[in-house]
Design an enzyme around this catalytic site. Structure first.
Site, mmCIF file in Angstrom:
data_model
loop_
_atom_site.group_PDB
_atom_site.id
_atom_site.type_symbol
_atom_site.label_atom_id
_atom_site.label_comp_id
_atom_site.label_asym_id
_atom_site.label_seq_id
_atom_site.Cartn_x
_atom_site.Cartn_y
_atom_site.Cartn_z
ATOM 1 C CB THR A 196 -28.792 2.659 -46.714
ATOM 2 O OG1 THR A 196 -28.725 3.782 -47.570
ATOM 3 C CG2 THR A 196 -29.756 2.909 -45.606
ATOM 4 N NE ARG A 224 -30.306 11.005 -53.704
ATOM 5 C CZ ARG A 224 -30.308 9.860 -53.029
ATOM 6 N NH1 ARG A 224 -29.633 9.742 -51.901
ATOM 7 N NH2 ARG A 224 -30.981 8.820 -53.467
ATOM 8 N N GLY A 226 -32.130 11.518 -50.085
ATOM 9 C CA GLY A 226 -32.800 10.305 -50.550
ATOM 10 C C GLY A 226 -33.954 9.902 -49.659
ATOM 11 C CB THR A 247 -30.807 -0.444 -48.237
ATOM 12 O OG1 THR A 247 -29.653 -0.135 -49.049
ATOM 13 C CG2 THR A 247 -31.043 -1.936 -48.287
ATOM 14 C CB THR A 249 -32.781 3.169 -56.627
ATOM 15 O OG1 THR A 249 -33.807 2.172 -56.565
ATOM 16 C CG2 THR A 249 -31.623 2.603 -57.424
HETATM 17 N N1 ASP Z 1 -31.396 4.543 -50.183
HETATM 18 C C1 ASP Z 1 -30.157 5.264 -50.108
HETATM 19 C C2 ASP Z 1 -30.332 6.611 -50.738
HETATM 20 O O1 ASP Z 1 -30.969 6.699 -51.772
HETATM 21 C C3 ASP Z 1 -29.007 4.584 -50.767
HETATM 22 C C4 ASP Z 1 -28.793 3.132 -50.414
HETATM 23 O O2 ASP Z 1 -29.581 2.515 -49.727
HETATM 24 O O3 ASP Z 1 -27.778 2.589 -50.862
HETATM 25 O O4 ASP Z 1 -29.783 7.560 -50.242
#
Ligand code: ASP
Length: 329
Positions: A196, A224, A226, A247, A249
């Site tokens: 991200t 999905r 996030g 950024t 999970t």
């Molecule tokens: N936070 C982002 C998501 O879950 C992924 C990431 O930051 O790498 O979509």
């Protein structure tokens, strides 16, 4: 009233994850530093000219989206079906106005679409085809899905898909390849380790803004969504407290409402920016298997960039000072 120009600060990130120094060569590292520096300088110039924090973060994130080194816009990761679904959010700390889009497949710069939702609709979050139709009416550029394709990202998706049921944080994929003895793909692939993107800023008027944009997680289930487009989870700005872009999970950032939690700690518990960010990233998120990091600035121009992974592409620039960029701890 105009505040001292030296509070004006922008910070950006290009994702956090298993970014190993041993798996990167100096040319690759330099490419990241150059990209981060160029984008910070553009944001810094807007702030130096008296521009708004909102304009600075929108500009920085749209540049991060255009850069194939990072997982947002051009170079976004693939879903399980081999498509791209993009999410983004932007928030104005002066008014608490916010806009977000989710699951768009044809928007070249999702952050500009999020801003169009904020400025032209009575809603905060639009998703899918309806979001695309709405933002197109407001001058946001649509592209064919092929625009988002990169060879490196495609190879990364094939690896992830073949490991059944596995969802990879985009930036962890290279380490995965490195530990997979059967892979033919070199672990040292600069296009393979990004997450991200985001930006936060305070302008010389003391206004805060935050912006976050992502392709999400490699091999994610279609549909999905996030944390990135969710106000309070992956993006939040409030002049009274802080601007945050996260950024990592996403599900853990959603469960802990991580970005807003930093604001709440500052507002209700009197914590400093540093204490609040440290506790959320190093203590709260890990309790829910949350891996990642965030960038945050407060109205005094204090800036923090904590992460609980091996690395995070990141940097900040204060008006009148040389930008600072970093990758590892
Ligand atoms: N936070 C982002 C998501 O879950 C992924 C990431 O930051 O790498 O979509």
């Amino acid at each position: 009233m105009t505040k001292p120009a030296n509070i004006a600060t922008i910070a950006i990130h290009g994702g956090a994850g298993t970014i190993l120094r041993s798996a990167m060569n100096t040319t690759q590292e330099q490419a990241y530093h150059d990209a981060l520096n160029e984008i910070l300088s553009a944001g810094q110039k807007i702030l130096a000219d008296g521009g708004s924090a909102l304009d600075a973060v929108a500009c920085a994130v749209s540049m991060l989206e255009d850069c194939p080194l990072f997982n947002a816009g051009k170079g976004a990761v693939y879903t399980h079906a081999g498509t791209h679904e993009l999410d983004a959010a932007i928030m104005d700390g002066a008014t608490l106005d916010a806009g977000a889009i989710a699951m768009v497949e044809h928007v070249r710069n999702p952050i500009l679409a999020a801003r169009a939702v904020m400025e032209n609709s009575e809603h905060i979050l639009l998703a899918g085809a309806g979001a695309e139709a709405f933002v197109a009416q407001h001058g946001v550029e649509l592209v064919e899905p092929e625009y988002f394709h990169t060879e490196a990202r495609h190879a990364q998706w094939l690896r992830a898909r073949d490991k059944e049921g596995m969802l990879l944080l985009d930036h962890d994929a290279t380490s995965q390849a490195a530990s997979d003895e059967t892979t033919e793909i070199a672990p040292i692939d600069p296009d393979d380790k990004f997450g991200t993107v985001g930006a936060v800023a305070v302008d010389m008027h003391g206004n805060l803004a935050a912006a976050t944009s992502t392709g999400g997680i490699t091999n994610k289930r279609v549909g999905r969504v996030g944390d990135s487009p969710l106000i309070g989870a992956g993006c939040y700005a409030n002049n009274r407290t802080v601007a945050v872009s996260a950024t990592g999970t996403g599900e853990a950032f959603m469960r802990t409402v991580a970005a807003y939690d930093i604001s709440a700690r500052m507002e209700y518990a009197g914590q400093s920016l540093e204490e609040a960010a440290e506790q959320v990233v190093m203590d709260l998120l890990p309790r829910y298997k949350g891996r990642g990091g965030l960038i945050a600035v407060d109205a005094q121009g204090n800036v923090v960039l904590p992460f609980n992974t091996e690395g995070m592409y990141r940097g900040f620039a204060k008006v009148g000072e040389t930008p600072v960029t970093a990758i590892y701890k």
